[in-house]
Scaffold this motif. Sequence first.
Motif, PDB file in Angstrom:
ATOM      1  N   PHE A   1      -1.932   9.445 -12.222  1.00 22.04           N
ATOM      2  CA  PHE A   1      -0.576   9.380 -12.777  1.00 22.04           C
ATOM      3  C   PHE A   1      -0.143   7.933 -12.976  1.00 22.04           C
ATOM      4  CE2 PHE A   1       3.923   8.734 -11.654  1.00 22.04           C
ATOM      5  CZ  PHE A   1       4.517   9.341 -12.759  1.00 22.04           C
ATOM      6  N   LEU A   2      -0.423   7.081 -12.003  1.00 17.80           N
ATOM      7  CA  LEU A   2       0.043   5.696 -12.055  1.00 17.80           C
ATOM      8  C   LEU A   2      -0.648   4.901 -13.164  1.00 17.80           C
ATOM      9  CD1 LEU A   2       0.251   4.885  -8.237  1.00 17.80           C
ATOM     10  CD2 LEU A   2       2.151   5.239  -9.807  1.00 17.80           C
ATOM     11  N   ARG A   3      -1.952   5.108 -13.352  1.00 17.60           N
ATOM     12  CA  ARG A   3      -2.655   4.301 -14.351  1.00 17.60           C
ATOM     13  C   ARG A   3      -2.317   4.721 -15.784  1.00 17.60           C
ATOM     14  NH1 ARG A   3      -7.249   7.336 -12.458  1.00 17.60           N
ATOM     15  NH2 ARG A   3      -8.078   8.732 -14.092  1.00 17.60           N
ATOM     16  N   ASN A   4      -1.707   5.862 -15.958  1.00 16.61           N
ATOM     17  CA  ASN A   4      -1.346   6.328 -17.294  1.00 16.61           C
ATOM     18  C   ASN A   4       0.153   6.309 -17.543  1.00 16.61           C
ATOM     19  OD1 ASN A   4      -4.017   7.026 -18.281  1.00 16.61           O
ATOM     20  ND2 ASN A   4      -3.986   8.677 -16.771  1.00 16.61           N
ATOM     21  N   SER A   5       0.899   5.623 -16.705  1.00 14.39           N
ATOM     22  CA  SER A   5       2.351   5.575 -16.863  1.00 14.39           C
ATOM     23  C   SER A   5       2.853   4.173 -16.556  1.00 14.39           C
ATOM     24  CB  SER A   5       3.031   6.587 -15.932  1.00 14.39           C
ATOM     25  OG  SER A   5       2.894   6.183 -14.580  1.00 14.39           O
ATOM     26  N   ILE A   6       4.105   3.962 -16.860  1.00 11.16           N
ATOM     27  CA  ILE A   6       4.715   2.655 -16.609  1.00 11.16           C
ATOM     28  C   ILE A   6       4.892   2.401 -15.122  1.00 11.16           C
ATOM     29  CG2 ILE A   6       7.103   3.467 -16.671  1.00 11.16           C
ATOM     30  CD1 ILE A   6       7.807   0.949 -18.195  1.00 11.16           C
ATOM     31  N   TRP A   7       4.844   3.450 -14.296  1.00 15.28           N
ATOM     32  CA  TRP A   7       5.099   3.280 -12.863  1.00 15.28           C
ATOM     33  C   TRP A   7       3.967   2.549 -12.173  1.00 15.28           C
ATOM     34  CZ3 TRP A   7       9.924   3.868 -12.693  1.00 15.28           C
ATOM     35  CH2 TRP A   7      10.559   4.828 -13.471  1.00 15.28           C
ATOM     36  N   GLY A   8       2.759   2.644 -12.695  1.00 12.05           N
ATOM     37  CA  GLY A   8       1.674   1.846 -12.130  1.00 12.05           C
ATOM     38  C   GLY A   8       1.890   0.366 -12.380  1.00 12.05           C
ATOM     39  N   GLU A   9       2.370   0.015 -13.563  1.00 13.86           N
ATOM     40  CA  GLU A   9       2.686  -1.383 -13.869  1.00 13.86           C
ATOM     41  C   GLU A   9       3.850  -1.863 -13.003  1.00 13.86           C
ATOM     42  OE1 GLU A   9       3.321  -1.712 -18.045  1.00 13.86           O
ATOM     43  OE2 GLU A   9       1.465  -0.668 -18.562  1.00 13.86           O
ATOM     44  N   LEU A  10       4.835  -0.993 -12.823  1.00 12.13           N
ATOM     45  CA  LEU A  10       5.966  -1.352 -11.965  1.00 12.13           C
ATOM     46  C   LEU A  10       5.491  -1.653 -10.552  1.00 12.13           C
ATOM     47  CD1 LEU A  10       9.444   0.316 -11.824  1.00 12.13           C
ATOM     48  CD2 LEU A  10       8.123   0.133  -9.721  1.00 12.13           C
ATOM     49  N   LEU A  11       4.597  -0.817 -10.019  1.00  9.64           N
ATOM     50  CA  LEU A  11       4.091  -1.032  -8.660  1.00  9.64           C
ATOM     51  C   LEU A  11       3.358  -2.366  -8.555  1.00  9.64           C
ATOM     52  CD1 LEU A  11       3.581   0.021  -5.794  1.00  9.64           C
ATOM     53  CD2 LEU A  11       1.536   1.172  -6.674  1.00  9.64           C
ATOM     54  N   ALA A  12       2.483  -2.658  -9.521  1.00  5.35           N
ATOM     55  CA  ALA A  12       1.720  -3.907  -9.470  1.00  5.35           C
ATOM     56  C   ALA A  12       2.640  -5.122  -9.544  1.00  5.35           C
ATOM     57  CB  ALA A  12       0.703  -3.938 -10.614  1.00  5.35           C
ATOM     58  N   LEU A  13       3.636  -5.088 -10.429  1.00  5.57           N
ATOM     59  CA  LEU A  13       4.550  -6.219 -10.567  1.00  5.57           C
ATOM     60  C   LEU A  13       5.424  -6.374  -9.329  1.00  5.57           C
ATOM     61  CD1 LEU A  13       5.591  -5.723 -14.294  1.00  5.57           C
ATOM     62  CD2 LEU A  13       4.340  -7.670 -13.372  1.00  5.57           C
ATOM     63  N   CYS A  14       5.872  -5.273  -8.757  1.00 10.11           N
ATOM     64  CA  CYS A  14       6.738  -5.351  -7.571  1.00 10.11           C
ATOM     65  C   CYS A  14       5.982  -5.900  -6.373  1.00 10.11           C
ATOM     66  CB  CYS A  14       7.313  -3.975  -7.249  1.00 10.11           C
ATOM     67  SG  CYS A  14       8.559  -3.401  -8.422  1.00 10.11           S
ATOM     68  N   ILE A  15       4.743  -5.450  -6.184  1.00  9.92           N
ATOM     69  CA  ILE A  15       3.960  -5.946  -5.050  1.00  9.92           C
ATOM     70  C   ILE A  15       3.682  -7.438  -5.216  1.00  9.92           C
ATOM     71  CG2 ILE A  15       1.774  -5.747  -3.819  1.00  9.92           C
ATOM     72  CD1 ILE A  15       3.837  -3.447  -3.450  1.00  9.92           C
ATOM     73  N   ARG A  16       3.349  -7.856  -6.441  1.00 11.52           N
ATOM     74  CA  ARG A  16       3.055  -9.277  -6.656  1.00 11.52           C
ATOM     75  C   ARG A  16       4.247 -10.159  -6.328  1.00 11.52           C
ATOM     76  NH1 ARG A  16       1.691 -12.980 -10.849  1.00 11.52           N
ATOM     77  NH2 ARG A  16       1.257 -14.926  -9.774  1.00 11.52           N
ATOM     78  N   ASN A  17       5.471  -9.672  -6.591  1.00 15.21           N
ATOM     79  CA  ASN A  17       6.641 -10.543  -6.522  1.00 15.21           C
ATOM     80  C   ASN A  17       7.581 -10.234  -5.370  1.00 15.21           C
ATOM     81  OD1 ASN A  17       6.343 -12.149  -9.126  1.00 15.21           O
ATOM     82  ND2 ASN A  17       6.211 -10.075  -9.915  1.00 15.21           N
ATOM     83  N   LEU A  18       7.204  -9.358  -4.443  1.00 13.52           N
ATOM     84  CA  LEU A  18       8.115  -9.055  -3.341  1.00 13.52           C
ATOM     85  C   LEU A  18       8.371 -10.270  -2.453  1.00 13.52           C
ATOM     86  CD1 LEU A  18       6.275  -8.659  -0.510  1.00 13.52           C
ATOM     87  CD2 LEU A  18       5.713  -6.501  -1.605  1.00 13.52           C
ATOM     88  N   THR A  19       7.489 -11.264  -2.504  1.00 12.11           N
ATOM     89  CA  THR A  19       7.708 -12.484  -1.730  1.00 12.11           C
ATOM     90  C   THR A  19       9.007 -13.173  -2.136  1.00 12.11           C
ATOM     91  OG1 THR A  19       5.315 -12.773  -1.577  1.00 12.11           O
ATOM     92  CG2 THR A  19       6.663 -14.682  -1.067  1.00 12.11           C
ATOM     93  N   VAL A  20       9.373 -13.061  -3.420  1.00 10.19           N
ATOM     94  CA  VAL A  20      10.612 -13.687  -3.898  1.00 10.19           C
ATOM     95  C   VAL A  20      11.810 -13.162  -3.134  1.00 10.19           C
ATOM     96  CG1 VAL A  20      12.107 -13.971  -5.905  1.00 10.19           C
ATOM     97  CG2 VAL A  20       9.624 -14.074  -6.181  1.00 10.19           C
ATOM     98  N   ALA A  21      11.867 -11.828  -2.936  1.00 14.57           N
ATOM     99  CA  ALA A  21      12.984 -11.245  -2.185  1.00 14.57           C
ATOM    100  C   ALA A  21      12.943 -11.683  -0.725  1.00 14.57           C
ATOM    101  CB  ALA A  21      12.938  -9.723  -2.285  1.00 14.57           C
ATOM    102  N   TYR A  22      11.760 -11.776  -0.155  1.00 13.40           N
ATOM    103  CA  TYR A  22      11.652 -12.157   1.256  1.00 13.40           C
ATOM    104  C   TYR A  22      12.147 -13.578   1.515  1.00 13.40           C
ATOM    105  CZ  TYR A  22       9.533 -13.411   5.721  1.00 13.40           C
ATOM    106  OH  TYR A  22       9.335 -13.860   6.998  1.00 13.40           O
ATOM    107  N   VAL A  23      11.767 -14.529   0.656  1.00 15.95           N
ATOM    108  CA  VAL A  23      12.167 -15.921   0.893  1.00 15.95           C
ATOM    109  C   VAL A  23      13.670 -16.113   0.685  1.00 15.95           C
ATOM    110  CG1 VAL A  23       9.906 -16.819   0.267  1.00 15.95           C
ATOM    111  CG2 VAL A  23      11.652 -16.606  -1.481  1.00 15.95           C
TER     112      VAL A  23
END
Length: 586
Positions: A451-473
């Motif tokens: 489901f994730l690789r064929n929908s926008i939600w997989g892209e959302l997950l990858a982008l959110c994981i990459r950038n969650l450090t921004v929220a933490y700092v």
Amino acid sequence: MARGGARTSLVTTAPAPARPVPGIRRRRIPASPGQALVWGLAVLVILGPLVPLVYTSFRSKPYYLPGGTWTLGAYRTLFADPEFWRAVQNTVVFAAVATVLAVALGAGFAILVSRTNMPGRRWLGWALLVPIVTPPLALIVGWSSIYGEGGYLTQLFGRKLGLPTWNLSSLGGMAVLGAVVALPVAFLTCRAALAGSDGSLERAALSAGASPVIALRRVTLPLLRPAILNSAILIFALLLETLGIPLFLGTPANINFYASYLYKGWVNGATPDPPYVSAGAVLLLAAVTILLLLRTKLLGSEQRFIVTSSRRSSDTPLDLGRWRFGGTAITGAFVLLASVIPLAGLALMSSVKELTILVPPWHLWTDANWHAVLTEVSLRRSIQNSLLIAAVGGVLTVVFVAVATLVAHRSRFALRRTMPSLLVYPRAIPGIILGVGFFWAFLIVNVPGAFLRNSIWGELLALCIRNLTVAYVVLYPSLVRMNPELELAATASGAGWWTTARRIVLPVLRPALLAALALMFITLLNDYDPVVFLQKTGTEILGVTMLHSWEKGLPGQVASLALIQVVIVGAVLAGAGRAFRRATVA
């Protein structure tokens, strides 16, 4: 025993039972299982995609093809390719030159803004941060339109004035652009170090007869040594993963960097998803991880160089005399050349058929680029998808990171000390590598991977994981400054950890949560590296769409999309500023 020999007696009384605070619900569910769930989820989504990446690098065939065996063939193929070693050499030279320029300029501007009486230093300090909030591809396209081989100023200096011109598509030219992009990191790091130290040593040097320049060179710069080293390692690691600059500027000159080599190997490979790309991703991941571990170790020595006092150093800035106007002129010229003129060129390119000095721009005016953006389904969809990912992903990421930060710094969970490193690590992972990892993870774990690789939600997950450090700092410093007495009072009244977090801690952190949400929205809107291998028809986002449009030779459409990004970022920053002021007043 009291002074003077008087004997005192201690009378102990039983503490009165704590009265429940109105509105605070007592503990119903133990906190530890929920905290363990948050920790486990963080480990799964941050480190999970790296496991299939390493796995596939040691297989002879992609996961979905039968007959694969364990082998080092992917690494042998990589090391035997001369193009790989050229890409490594280009990347190291680019990163080294850009790091030296970024750190030297960033530290110099930080000193001028924080330690001197340079006129306009407050506004210039904000202006120096423009590259960090400008969409990366927008800045690259803007620079290309002005300083590229066919750029407006390049044509003006070369054809009209007959002067020697620069080559933006050379290693040196790309390193200058890389330094502009990375400079805010060095500027912020050095400025924070200066804000945490006192200027008494500089004033003592002035009292001893030293000139302001000597005081800055002999006193201030040595104090900045840890901050300079810290920012240099971080910038060098970040520049190793650069993708947009070599794809946009290096391709015409046949110059590959490490990330663009992997990207082209994946896209143009003779076999789909070649294992040597995974092997190259693993090597780059190892190199960046070692650099980040080195940086973490060196941070321990920074406190030895901090001089503090109760008096703010900014109260008595160093007087540069007549040179203070020179500092303003140099800083202003940098902002003009690095940010203002390229963004103006970006806006102009979006509305003309061709940007040339041979014909006045108003004679080449056209709405074709904007018409394409408004009418072509894929372009409109990329804008909508990017806004959806930025809005939904921003909210979900801030909520998750807020809870994870509380587990890390406001709980007694046994593994809480590992959480800060987990939350910082994703931003150190090169985006293209994380994208490859998620690609294989979605294939190997068919549910919910299909489901994730064929929908926008997989892209959302990858982008959110990459950038969650921004929220933490953003959230971590605010949480550290928060007095824990309110939490202790709620706990003494019988409130559980989750109730205390929801009813007391998070409301107090509301300004920081708003700031984190705004920065996450901007970051998710601008980022694209993790999605280059995940995007499919129907799941387009702005960054990857601009990349594909540039490869098709449509710079006007790219400029239009980039300008839309710039306008959205500006609107979000303006709205976030007003919301932050209201939240802090309330």
